[in-house]
Motif scaffolding. Structure first.
Motif, PDB file in Angstrom:
ATOM      1  N   GLU A 276       8.798  66.017  26.391  1.00  0.00           N
ATOM      2  CA  GLU A 276       8.935  64.689  25.795  1.00  0.00           C
ATOM      3  C   GLU A 276       7.693  64.206  25.053  1.00  0.00           C
ATOM      4  OE1 GLU A 276      10.119  61.978  28.833  1.00  0.00           O
ATOM      5  OE2 GLU A 276      12.059  62.946  29.178  1.00  0.00           O
ATOM      6  N   ASN A 277       6.516  64.503  25.582  1.00  0.00           N
ATOM      7  CA  ASN A 277       5.308  63.894  25.027  1.00  0.00           C
ATOM      8  C   ASN A 277       4.234  64.885  24.591  1.00  0.00           C
ATOM      9  OD1 ASN A 277       6.047  61.058  25.520  1.00  0.00           O
ATOM     10  ND2 ASN A 277       5.952  61.654  27.681  1.00  0.00           N
ATOM     11  N   ILE A 278       4.180  66.038  25.215  1.00  0.00           N
ATOM     12  CA  ILE A 278       3.090  66.966  24.960  1.00  0.00           C
ATOM     13  C   ILE A 278       3.145  67.463  23.515  1.00  0.00           C
ATOM     14  CG2 ILE A 278       4.284  69.100  25.666  1.00  0.00           C
ATOM     15  CD1 ILE A 278       1.624  69.790  27.187  1.00  0.00           C
ATOM     16  N   ARG A 279       1.981  67.627  22.914  1.00  0.00           N
ATOM     17  CA  ARG A 279       1.885  68.077  21.539  1.00  0.00           C
ATOM     18  C   ARG A 279       1.720  69.600  21.509  1.00  0.00           C
ATOM     19  NH1 ARG A 279       1.313  63.938  18.134  1.00  0.00           N
ATOM     20  NH2 ARG A 279       0.299  65.169  16.520  1.00  0.00           N
ATOM     21  N   PHE A 280       2.015  70.197  20.352  1.00  0.00           N
ATOM     22  CA  PHE A 280       2.010  71.655  20.217  1.00  0.00           C
ATOM     23  C   PHE A 280       1.292  72.076  18.947  1.00  0.00           C
ATOM     24  CE2 PHE A 280       6.067  70.836  22.502  1.00  0.00           C
ATOM     25  CZ  PHE A 280       5.863  71.625  23.630  1.00  0.00           C
ATOM     26  N   GLY A 281       0.718  73.267  18.970  1.00  0.00           N
ATOM     27  CA  GLY A 281       0.166  73.816  17.749  1.00  0.00           C
ATOM     28  C   GLY A 281      -0.678  75.040  17.987  1.00  0.00           C
ATOM     29  N   PRO A 282      -1.024  75.727  16.904  1.00  0.00           N
ATOM     30  CA  PRO A 282      -1.915  76.886  17.014  1.00  0.00           C
ATOM     31  C   PRO A 282      -3.353  76.433  17.202  1.00  0.00           C
ATOM     32  CG  PRO A 282      -1.419  76.455  14.713  1.00  0.00           C
ATOM     33  CD  PRO A 282      -0.605  75.479  15.518  1.00  0.00           C
ATOM     34  N   ASN A 283      -4.057  77.170  18.016  1.00  0.00           N
ATOM     35  CA  ASN A 283      -5.479  76.887  18.221  1.00  0.00           C
ATOM     36  C   ASN A 283      -6.194  78.230  18.435  1.00  0.00           C
ATOM     37  OD1 ASN A 283      -7.973  75.820  18.911  1.00  0.00           O
ATOM     38  ND2 ASN A 283      -7.112  74.182  20.151  1.00  0.00           N
ATOM     39  N   LEU A 284      -6.411  78.906  17.342  1.00  0.00           N
ATOM     40  CA  LEU A 284      -6.238  78.448  15.982  1.00  0.00           C
ATOM     41  C   LEU A 284      -5.358  79.406  15.189  1.00  0.00           C
ATOM     42  CD1 LEU A 284      -8.323  80.649  14.601  1.00  0.00           C
ATOM     43  CD2 LEU A 284     -10.015  79.006  15.336  1.00  0.00           C
ATOM     44  N   SER A 285      -4.983  79.012  13.964  1.00  0.00           N
ATOM     45  CA  SER A 285      -4.217  79.884  13.085  1.00  0.00           C
ATOM     46  C   SER A 285      -5.153  80.442  12.011  1.00  0.00           C
ATOM     47  CB  SER A 285      -3.073  79.109  12.432  1.00  0.00           C
ATOM     48  OG  SER A 285      -2.134  79.988  11.859  1.00  0.00           O
ATOM     49  N   PRO A 286      -5.115  81.759  11.781  1.00  0.00           N
ATOM     50  CA  PRO A 286      -6.090  82.396  10.882  1.00  0.00           C
ATOM     51  C   PRO A 286      -5.625  82.407   9.429  1.00  0.00           C
ATOM     52  CG  PRO A 286      -4.801  84.082  11.982  1.00  0.00           C
ATOM     53  CD  PRO A 286      -4.259  82.749  12.453  1.00  0.00           C
ATOM     54  N   ILE A 287      -6.280  81.628   8.591  1.00  0.00           N
ATOM     55  CA  ILE A 287      -5.842  81.535   7.199  1.00  0.00           C
ATOM     56  C   ILE A 287      -6.173  82.801   6.412  1.00  0.00           C
ATOM     57  CG2 ILE A 287      -5.808  79.033   7.134  1.00  0.00           C
ATOM     58  CD1 ILE A 287      -8.725  80.915   5.576  1.00  0.00           C
ATOM     59  N   THR A 288      -6.981  83.702   6.993  1.00  0.00           N
ATOM     60  CA  THR A 288      -7.227  84.987   6.340  1.00  0.00           C
ATOM     61  C   THR A 288      -6.002  85.886   6.450  1.00  0.00           C
ATOM     62  OG1 THR A 288      -9.543  84.780   6.994  1.00  0.00           O
ATOM     63  CG2 THR A 288      -8.857  86.917   6.161  1.00  0.00           C
ATOM     64  N   LEU A 289      -5.222  85.727   7.515  1.00  0.00           N
ATOM     65  CA  LEU A 289      -4.036  86.552   7.731  1.00  0.00           C
ATOM     66  C   LEU A 289      -2.741  85.815   7.428  1.00  0.00           C
ATOM     67  CD1 LEU A 289      -4.984  88.341  11.081  1.00  0.00           C
ATOM     68  CD2 LEU A 289      -5.118  89.258   8.758  1.00  0.00           C
ATOM     69  N   ARG A 290      -2.698  84.512   7.707  1.00  0.00           N
ATOM     70  CA  ARG A 290      -1.489  83.730   7.432  1.00  0.00           C
ATOM     71  C   ARG A 290      -1.701  82.881   6.172  1.00  0.00           C
ATOM     72  NH1 ARG A 290       2.737  83.672  11.061  1.00  0.00           N
ATOM     73  NH2 ARG A 290       2.261  83.937  13.284  1.00  0.00           N
ATOM     74  N   GLU A 291      -0.780  82.990   5.223  1.00  0.00           N
ATOM     75  CA  GLU A 291      -0.886  82.207   4.003  1.00  0.00           C
ATOM     76  C   GLU A 291      -0.778  80.725   4.357  1.00  0.00           C
ATOM     77  OE1 GLU A 291      -0.878  80.696   0.236  1.00  0.00           O
ATOM     78  OE2 GLU A 291       0.665  80.189   1.703  1.00  0.00           O
ATOM     79  N   PRO A 292      -1.704  79.888   3.878  1.00  0.00           N
ATOM     80  CA  PRO A 292      -1.758  78.490   4.319  1.00  0.00           C
ATOM     81  C   PRO A 292      -0.469  77.699   4.142  1.00  0.00           C
ATOM     82  CG  PRO A 292      -3.774  79.066   3.177  1.00  0.00           C
ATOM     83  CD  PRO A 292      -2.856  80.234   3.019  1.00  0.00           C
ATOM     84  N   THR A 293       0.259  77.897   3.036  1.00  0.00           N
ATOM     85  CA  THR A 293       1.487  77.129   2.855  1.00  0.00           C
ATOM     86  C   THR A 293       2.566  77.571   3.836  1.00  0.00           C
ATOM     87  OG1 THR A 293       2.267  78.612   1.096  1.00  0.00           O
ATOM     88  CG2 THR A 293       1.012  76.662   0.423  1.00  0.00           C
ATOM     89  N   LEU A 294       2.522  78.815   4.297  1.00  0.00           N
ATOM     90  CA  LEU A 294       3.484  79.266   5.299  1.00  0.00           C
ATOM     91  C   LEU A 294       3.141  78.698   6.681  1.00  0.00           C
ATOM     92  CD1 LEU A 294       4.083  82.983   4.235  1.00  0.00           C
ATOM     93  CD2 LEU A 294       5.482  80.963   3.758  1.00  0.00           C
ATOM     94  N   ILE A 295       1.854  78.487   6.955  1.00  0.00           N
ATOM     95  CA  ILE A 295       1.485  77.768   8.176  1.00  0.00           C
ATOM     96  C   ILE A 295       2.040  76.353   8.112  1.00  0.00           C
ATOM     97  CG2 ILE A 295      -0.399  76.966   9.649  1.00  0.00           C
ATOM     98  CD1 ILE A 295      -2.147  79.189   8.530  1.00  0.00           C
ATOM     99  N   CYS A 296       1.934  75.721   6.941  1.00  0.00           N
ATOM    100  CA  CYS A 296       2.486  74.368   6.769  1.00  0.00           C
ATOM    101  C   CYS A 296       3.989  74.357   7.005  1.00  0.00           C
ATOM    102  CB  CYS A 296       2.189  73.853   5.368  1.00  0.00           C
ATOM    103  SG  CYS A 296       0.447  73.541   5.025  1.00  0.00           S
ATOM    104  N   GLN A 297       4.688  75.339   6.473  1.00  0.00           N
ATOM    105  CA  GLN A 297       6.131  75.424   6.653  1.00  0.00           C
ATOM    106  C   GLN A 297       6.484  75.484   8.139  1.00  0.00           C
ATOM    107  OE1 GLN A 297       7.879  79.252   6.035  1.00  0.00           O
ATOM    108  NE2 GLN A 297       9.680  78.404   4.972  1.00  0.00           N
ATOM    109  N   ALA A 298       5.782  76.339   8.893  1.00  0.00           N
ATOM    110  CA  ALA A 298       6.042  76.472  10.324  1.00  0.00           C
ATOM    111  C   ALA A 298       5.683  75.195  11.068  1.00  0.00           C
ATOM    112  CB  ALA A 298       5.255  77.659  10.884  1.00  0.00           C
ATOM    113  N   ALA A 299       4.537  74.603  10.731  1.00  0.00           N
ATOM    114  CA  ALA A 299       4.086  73.397  11.423  1.00  0.00           C
ATOM    115  C   ALA A 299       5.025  72.226  11.157  1.00  0.00           C
ATOM    116  CB  ALA A 299       2.664  73.041  10.992  1.00  0.00           C
TER     117      ALA A 299
END
Length: 350
Positions: free
Chosen positions: A54-77
């Motif tokens: 219900e309340n807990i937040r989620f996310g990568p800590n951290l996501s590597p922009i050298t391997l993951r294209e930044p706009t695709l990280i945005c799409q997933a997030a």
């Protein structure tokens, strides 16, 4: 004071989801996970946990922009943000240098800080506007758009940083905060906060409004010695990624880690454990009884101005998965989450 936990998502998925549900009930701020090929996929994991919390937040800590294209990280997030009703956030950096090496990438040649700063601009634009036209040094887009839109008005985007000072200053200048991994001394955190403040003030921002997080190797239990042994088993693995400057700020001579790093590089974590003295493990972790953990956090970390503890909880299952060693008396992930809530958090200087 926010308290979160960060996992290496290597446990059976049903167990991991149960620990997330417990953390949600206990009021943890966030459940984070490493976004690395070595582990199970955090985006799918958190999507599966979304409607069970219900309340807990989620996310990568951290996501590597050298391997993951930044706009695709945005799409997933953004997709995760919709699934959770506005509870997603991202911590980004260039990535784990050991993992990059396995991809044949020499991190020193990637201009990591310049790349991260440009990726942050790309991601902030794409998250906020849903479209981007941009011609940068590392990323180029012409009319790129996405129907994956965050629920939050501003999905938090933070930087992960270890070496400093420029990365700490950049976080203060452009991002929603910084999560600093693997430091344990007042000197190291004063250095972090001082440089975040410099960057924030340069941009006319209030540094105290930023999320300044301490990402630490952590283990606790009423049997404090067992907890310390659990942390000791993982210290070599994590210390191998620490820059020399950071080691010195934590009172550790980088040359003293050569044999340990060689053992980690050879995949012999049991040997790394043998080489890691209890004194070194004490320096490079927060471990022991709840009282011991709270005292170290108050003395070495919170007094500097850090406002977010991010606990990389180490339990017997994690140690066994990485090294094959059996450590009796070490509490499980869920047991430690409960104990932090019951005894560590109340003892922290809020």
């Amino acid at each position: 004071m926010k308290i979160s936990y960060v996992m290496l998502p290597d446990y059976p998925l049903d167990e991991t989801i149960e620990s997330i549900k417990l953390a949600d009930r206990l009021g943890y701020y966030a459940a984070y996970a490493a976004d690395e090929t070595w582990h199970k996929d955090l985006w799918l994991l958190f999507a599966a946990a979304a409607d069970k919390t219900e309340n807990i937040r989620f996310g990568p800590n951290l996501s590597p922009i050298t391997l993951r294209e930044p706009t695709l990280i945005c799409q997933a997030a953004a997709t995760l943000d919709e699934l959770t009703g506005g509870r997603a956030e991202c911590v980004i950096s260039s990535g784990n240098f050991g993992l990059l090496a396995q991809y044949g990438i020499d991190w020193a040649k990637t201009r990591p800080l310049s790349r991260v700063k440009e990726a942050h601009h790309v991601m902030r634009t794409f998250l906020d506007d849903g479209a981007i036209t941009f011609q940068g040094e590392f990323y180029q887009y012409t009319g790129l758009f996405s129907f994956a839109r965050p629920v939050q008005e501003r999905l938090p985007l933070k930087l992960g940083a270890m070496r400093g000072p420029k990365s700490f200053q950049a976080a203060g200048e452009i991002s929603d905060g910084v999560h600093h991994a693997l430091s344990y001394t007042r000197e190291a955190y004063d250095y972090l906060v001082d440089n975040v403040r410099i960057g924030a003030e340069r941009a006319g921002r209030d540094w105290q409004s930023l999320d300044i997080g301490a990402w630490v190797v952590f283990a606790t239990g009423e049997d404090g010695e067992a907890a310390k042994q659990a942390a000791r088993a993982m210290v070599g693995l994590y210390a191998s990624s620490m820059p020399a400057e950071q080691l010195r700020r934590n009172g550790v001579d980088p040359d003293s880690l050569r044999e340990i790093i060689a053992a980690v590089g050879a995949g012999d974590l049991s040997r790394a454990y043998e080489l890691t003295s209890p004194e070194l493990a004490e320096k490079l972790s927060v471990a022991g009884t709840p009282q011991e953990c709270a005292e170290k956090i108050n003395r070495e970390i919170l007094a500097s101005g850090v406002n977010h503890m991010i606990l990389a909880i180490t339990d017997a299952a994690l140690v066994k998965a990485f090294s094959g060693m059996e450590l009796p008396g070490v509490l499980s992930m869920s047991e430690q989450l409960q104990l932090v809530h019951d005894k560590v958090k109340p003892a922290l200087d809020a």
